[in-house]
Design a protein around this motif. Structure first.
Motif, PDB file in Angstrom:
ATOM      1  N   THR A  92      -9.488  -8.186  11.058  1.00  0.00           N
ATOM      2  CA  THR A  92     -10.222  -7.622   9.918  1.00  0.00           C
ATOM      3  C   THR A  92     -10.769  -8.714   9.007  1.00  0.00           C
ATOM      4  OG1 THR A  92      -8.891  -5.617  10.008  1.00  0.00           O
ATOM      5  CG2 THR A  92     -10.032  -6.044   7.943  1.00  0.00           C
ATOM      6  N   ALA A  93      -9.993  -9.765   8.769  1.00  0.00           N
ATOM      7  CA  ALA A  93     -10.458 -10.854   7.895  1.00  0.00           C
ATOM      8  C   ALA A  93     -11.696 -11.526   8.476  1.00  0.00           C
ATOM      9  CB  ALA A  93      -9.341 -11.870   7.683  1.00  0.00           C
ATOM     10  N   THR A  94     -11.733 -11.704   9.782  1.00  0.00           N
ATOM     11  CA  THR A  94     -12.909 -12.308  10.420  1.00  0.00           C
ATOM     12  C   THR A  94     -14.120 -11.413  10.259  1.00  0.00           C
ATOM     13  OG1 THR A  94     -11.494 -13.413  12.040  1.00  0.00           O
ATOM     14  CG2 THR A  94     -13.824 -13.214  12.593  1.00  0.00           C
ATOM     15  N   PHE A  95     -13.945 -10.125  10.545  1.00  0.00           N
ATOM     16  CA  PHE A  95     -15.057  -9.182  10.371  1.00  0.00           C
ATOM     17  C   PHE A  95     -15.528  -9.169   8.916  1.00  0.00           C
ATOM     18  CE2 PHE A  95     -13.757  -6.972  14.366  1.00  0.00           C
ATOM     19  CZ  PHE A  95     -15.010  -6.912  14.961  1.00  0.00           C
ATOM     20  N   ASN A  96     -14.593  -9.143   7.976  1.00  0.00           N
ATOM     21  CA  ASN A  96     -14.975  -9.103   6.563  1.00  0.00           C
ATOM     22  C   ASN A  96     -15.696 -10.362   6.133  1.00  0.00           C
ATOM     23  OD1 ASN A  96     -14.117  -6.509   6.089  1.00  0.00           O
ATOM     24  ND2 ASN A  96     -12.148  -7.109   5.232  1.00  0.00           N
TER      25      ASN A  96
ATOM     26  N   PHE B   9     -16.241 -21.194   8.607  1.00  0.00           N
ATOM     27  CA  PHE B   9     -16.822 -20.119   9.392  1.00  0.00           C
ATOM     28  C   PHE B   9     -18.000 -19.472   8.664  1.00  0.00           C
ATOM     29  CE2 PHE B   9     -16.613 -15.688  11.066  1.00  0.00           C
ATOM     30  CZ  PHE B   9     -16.914 -15.980  12.385  1.00  0.00           C
ATOM     31  N   ARG B  10     -17.921 -19.414   7.333  1.00  0.00           N
ATOM     32  CA  ARG B  10     -18.966 -18.687   6.600  1.00  0.00           C
ATOM     33  C   ARG B  10     -19.615 -19.540   5.534  1.00  0.00           C
ATOM     34  NH1 ARG B  10     -20.101 -16.025   1.909  1.00  0.00           N
ATOM     35  NH2 ARG B  10     -18.178 -16.595   0.919  1.00  0.00           N
ATOM     36  N   LYS B  11     -20.925 -19.548   5.573  1.00  0.00           N
ATOM     37  CA  LYS B  11     -21.718 -20.047   4.462  1.00  0.00           C
ATOM     38  C   LYS B  11     -22.693 -18.930   4.137  1.00  0.00           C
ATOM     39  CE  LYS B  11     -21.547 -24.943   5.520  1.00  0.00           C
ATOM     40  NZ  LYS B  11     -22.316 -26.138   5.808  1.00  0.00           N
ATOM     41  N   ALA B  12     -22.684 -18.508   2.906  1.00  0.00           N
ATOM     42  CA  ALA B  12     -23.513 -17.363   2.528  1.00  0.00           C
ATOM     43  C   ALA B  12     -24.981 -17.606   2.833  1.00  0.00           C
ATOM     44  CB  ALA B  12     -23.336 -17.045   1.049  1.00  0.00           C
ATOM     45  N   SER B  13     -25.413 -18.853   2.788  1.00  0.00           N
ATOM     46  CA  SER B  13     -26.818 -19.152   3.036  1.00  0.00           C
ATOM     47  C   SER B  13     -27.166 -19.082   4.517  1.00  0.00           C
ATOM     48  CB  SER B  13     -27.160 -20.537   2.485  1.00  0.00           C
ATOM     49  OG  SER B  13     -26.375 -21.516   3.153  1.00  0.00           O
ATOM     50  N   ASP B  14     -26.163 -18.977   5.396  1.00  0.00           N
ATOM     51  CA  ASP B  14     -26.418 -18.931   6.835  1.00  0.00           C
ATOM     52  C   ASP B  14     -25.752 -17.709   7.465  1.00  0.00           C
ATOM     53  OD1 ASP B  14     -27.272 -19.498   9.363  1.00  0.00           O
ATOM     54  OD2 ASP B  14     -26.208 -21.413   9.537  1.00  0.00           O
ATOM     55  N   ALA B  15     -26.224 -16.555   7.062  1.00  0.00           N
ATOM     56  CA  ALA B  15     -25.656 -15.304   7.564  1.00  0.00           C
ATOM     57  C   ALA B  15     -25.894 -15.163   9.061  1.00  0.00           C
ATOM     58  CB  ALA B  15     -26.253 -14.121   6.817  1.00  0.00           C
ATOM     59  N   GLY B  16     -26.997 -15.685   9.545  1.00  0.00           N
ATOM     60  CA  GLY B  16     -27.286 -15.624  10.981  1.00  0.00           C
ATOM     61  C   GLY B  16     -26.251 -16.364  11.797  1.00  0.00           C
ATOM     62  N   ARG B  17     -25.802 -17.488  11.285  1.00  0.00           N
ATOM     63  CA  ARG B  17     -24.797 -18.293  11.985  1.00  0.00           C
ATOM     64  C   ARG B  17     -23.480 -17.529  12.109  1.00  0.00           C
ATOM     65  NH1 ARG B  17     -20.984 -22.505  10.227  1.00  0.00           N
ATOM     66  NH2 ARG B  17     -20.497 -23.746  12.057  1.00  0.00           N
ATOM     67  N   THR B  18     -23.051 -16.886  11.032  1.00  0.00           N
ATOM     68  CA  THR B  18     -21.788 -16.144  11.088  1.00  0.00           C
ATOM     69  C   THR B  18     -21.892 -14.988  12.079  1.00  0.00           C
ATOM     70  OG1 THR B  18     -22.338 -14.709   9.220  1.00  0.00           O
ATOM     71  CG2 THR B  18     -21.127 -16.738   8.719  1.00  0.00           C
ATOM     72  N   PHE B  19     -23.045 -14.348  12.106  1.00  0.00           N
ATOM     73  CA  PHE B  19     -23.257 -13.232  13.019  1.00  0.00           C
ATOM     74  C   PHE B  19     -23.218 -13.722  14.468  1.00  0.00           C
ATOM     75  CE2 PHE B  19     -25.670  -9.676  14.919  1.00  0.00           C
ATOM     76  CZ  PHE B  19     -24.975  -8.615  14.377  1.00  0.00           C
ATOM     77  N   ARG B  20     -23.853 -14.860  14.727  1.00  0.00           N
ATOM     78  CA  ARG B  20     -23.837 -15.439  16.079  1.00  0.00           C
ATOM     79  C   ARG B  20     -22.424 -15.860  16.487  1.00  0.00           C
ATOM     80  NH1 ARG B  20     -28.488 -17.561  13.968  1.00  0.00           N
ATOM     81  NH2 ARG B  20     -27.517 -19.584  13.571  1.00  0.00           N
ATOM     82  N   LEU B  21     -21.667 -16.428  15.552  1.00  0.00           N
ATOM     83  CA  LEU B  21     -20.291 -16.828  15.866  1.00  0.00           C
ATOM     84  C   LEU B  21     -19.423 -15.610  16.205  1.00  0.00           C
ATOM     85  CD1 LEU B  21     -19.651 -19.656  13.247  1.00  0.00           C
ATOM     86  CD2 LEU B  21     -19.773 -19.895  15.742  1.00  0.00           C
ATOM     87  N   LEU B  22     -19.613 -14.518  15.492  1.00  0.00           N
ATOM     88  CA  LEU B  22     -18.877 -13.294  15.803  1.00  0.00           C
ATOM     89  C   LEU B  22     -19.254 -12.818  17.201  1.00  0.00           C
ATOM     90  CD1 LEU B  22     -16.983 -10.943  15.061  1.00  0.00           C
ATOM     91  CD2 LEU B  22     -18.979  -9.809  14.051  1.00  0.00           C
TER      92      LEU B  22
END
Length: 189
Positions: free
Chosen positions: A26-30, A1-14
């Motif tokens: 909470t874990a997903t948000f964090n 779900f998370r790659k630090a280099s792709d913060a945009g992707r995690t934001f879009r997935l949320l």
């Protein structure tokens, strides 16, 4: 779900989770918050935090927890935003969590780097409310001494009124009051 280099992707997935009426915990948000803070995307980090706060008092989503506040405080302090870091320290305490000494230290250091010694000293005084004694913590003790030196220099250059006590006792030129406590200038030389 998370790659630090792709913060945009995690934001879009949320965002996709929310539009599909899925309930992130909470874990997903964090996880999303961590990717935003690691890439210094403060705007998106604040958006994630705001979504978490929307869940109060009836938790539709995950609520901010200790890890949430740790990430936000560290991010703000490391990005020269000590007032925001202090806001989250206070928010953390209001929500029944105790900030650790590292979070206070980072925020005090950020105030020092921003040349705001009075705010750093004020925050250090509030640490006592949490049961921390900054004299036992070398970094904070050094920061406190540096702050007192700066304030003494300002007072010594006539840029401020002479400090006085509430009981109007006589003071020597070798002592100062700060936060209601007396300090000898020689202690900070």
């Amino acid at each position: 779900f998370r790659k630090a280099s792709d913060a945009g992707r995690t934001f879009r997935l949320l965002n996709k989770m929310l539009t599909e009426k899925l309930t992130p915990n909470t874990a997903t948000f964090n996880t999303v918050l961590m990717s935003q803070t690691e890439t210094k995307n403060i705007k998106n980090a604040m958006a994630v935090y705001d979504l978490m706060k929307l869940s109060s008092p009836a938790p539709q989503y995950g609520r901010p927890n200790n890890q949430t506040y740790n990430m936000l405080i560290r991010c703000m302090a490391m990005n020269s935003e000590p007032a925001k870091a202090e806001y989250f320290l206070n928010e953390m305490r209001q929500n029944g969590m105790k900030p650790d000494v590292d979070l206070f230290t980072m925020t005090v250091t950020a105030y020092e780097k921003n040349v705001q010694p009075r705010k750093a000293l004020s925050l250090m005084e509030s640490m006592r409310e949490e049961g921390y004694d900054f004299y036992d913590i070398k970094v904070l003790d050094a920061a406190f001494k540096q702050g007192v030196k700066i304030i003494n220099n300002v007072v010594g250059n006539g840029q401020n009124d002479q400090a006085t006590t509430k009981d109007n006792r006589e003071t020597s030129p070798d002592s100062e009051t700060l936060g209601g406590t007396w300090y000898n200038k020689s202690d900070f030389a």
